[in-house]
Design an enzyme around this catalytic site. Sequence first.
Site, PDB file in Angstrom:
ATOM      1  N   HIS A 232       2.926   6.076  -2.052  1.00 13.09           N
ATOM      2  CA  HIS A 232       3.565   7.237  -1.443  1.00 13.09           C
ATOM      3  C   HIS A 232       5.086   7.183  -1.544  1.00 13.09           C
ATOM      4  O   HIS A 232       5.780   7.678  -0.646  1.00 13.09           O
ATOM      5  CB  HIS A 232       3.150   7.346   0.029  1.00 13.09           C
ATOM      6  CG  HIS A 232       1.696   7.571   0.235  1.00 13.09           C
ATOM      7  ND1 HIS A 232       1.073   8.767  -0.075  1.00 13.09           N
ATOM      8  CD2 HIS A 232       0.718   6.745   0.710  1.00 13.09           C
ATOM      9  CE1 HIS A 232      -0.221   8.669   0.208  1.00 13.09           C
ATOM     10  NE2 HIS A 232      -0.461   7.465   0.675  1.00 13.09           N
TER      11      HIS A 232
ATOM     12  N   LYS B 146      -5.167   9.519  -8.694  1.00 15.83           N
ATOM     13  CA  LYS B 146      -4.813   9.850  -7.313  1.00 15.83           C
ATOM     14  C   LYS B 146      -4.960  11.364  -7.214  1.00 15.83           C
ATOM     15  O   LYS B 146      -4.078  12.127  -7.621  1.00 15.83           O
ATOM     16  CB  LYS B 146      -3.369   9.434  -7.018  1.00 15.83           C
ATOM     17  CG  LYS B 146      -2.922   9.740  -5.589  1.00 15.83           C
ATOM     18  CD  LYS B 146      -3.432   8.711  -4.608  1.00 15.83           C
ATOM     19  CE  LYS B 146      -2.829   8.948  -3.224  1.00 15.83           C
ATOM     20  NZ  LYS B 146      -3.305   7.983  -2.224  1.00 15.83           N
TER      21      LYS B 146
ATOM     22  N   HIS C  81       0.822  -1.212   0.000  1.00 19.01           N
ATOM     23  CA  HIS C  81       0.000   0.000   0.000  1.00 19.01           C
ATOM     24  C   HIS C  81       0.859   1.267   0.000  1.00 19.01           C
ATOM     25  O   HIS C  81       0.651   2.166  -0.818  1.00 19.01           O
ATOM     26  CB  HIS C  81      -0.918   0.012   1.216  1.00 19.01           C
ATOM     27  CG  HIS C  81      -1.881   1.152   1.223  1.00 19.01           C
ATOM     28  ND1 HIS C  81      -3.082   1.126   0.547  1.00 19.01           N
ATOM     29  CD2 HIS C  81      -1.799   2.383   1.789  1.00 19.01           C
ATOM     30  CE1 HIS C  81      -3.705   2.274   0.713  1.00 19.01           C
ATOM     31  NE2 HIS C  81      -2.946   3.060   1.470  1.00 19.01           N
TER      32      HIS C  81
END
Length: 288
Positions: free
Chosen positions: A182, A227, A166
């Site tokens: 990220h 995103k 993730h």
Amino acid sequence: MAGFGIKNKGDRGFSADRGLSKIYTELWELDENRLKPGTHYCINLQGGRYKTYQCRDQAKDPLFSWVKEEVLRWPTYRTFIKLLDNYETETGVAEVVTPEEEQENWAFLNSCMETKVMKKAHQYLVSKGEVPSSEQSFKLKLYELWFKLYRRTGDTKECDSSGFEHVFVGETRGEKEVIGFHNWIQFYLQEKAGHVDYQGYILGTKPEEGAESHLLTIKFKWKEQVKPIGSSFIGTSPEFELALYTILYFCSADRHTDVTIAGQDVVLACFKMGRHGLGTCHPKLPKD
């Protein structure tokens, strides 16, 4: 000491955790593998947007103008990159870890534990009574935290996600949504491969002119899914982010923690997944 290159905005609601700010600044100073803008990479911010829902693409060119690719052969970078193709990005699709992939996971952790950053993080967590003093036992904790599979979606019985997938790789949910994702290395490699379309930064987060930016908030598309707002460190080493987020998981009781790293105010988000899982971790700038 090189900082983030972003002017603090003096948010009246910001209250930095002194203990975490101190250890994170120490990790920042120890990060020998952190890249230097203009020497190891160059970004092209282009246009920005005030609202995340604005649809117009504000950037016709990629975010990364270039990266000196010899850095991607450094031990922690090389072992990190080998993990990025080990996952099914769609949530709800079962993950299967092969023996080769398990070896790659361990190779990455072993490589990180050779660095000053992770040794210091281990020392700090031992001092707080959060992890065992044995390095091997600590690595077992790291493996469980970052690579243990769990169910992210409630409508499936399959173990379809992990903390590493993730945070560092990214996932997709449905036909339009990107979640997680990220990490700047993954972003650069996916952009280079033509899978990422950078669409501009979020206004109010632009670094000072000529400054060394190490934290960005941007909008992008990944494999045609959006995103709308994503924040990540830029140029930091894999071991720095692994150490920072691991400490955050064990030592912060709040979902959002204010810290000051090398003079820069940063809000760190950490959401846990059940009793033993890491749902997400990522940095962002304080609100104006």
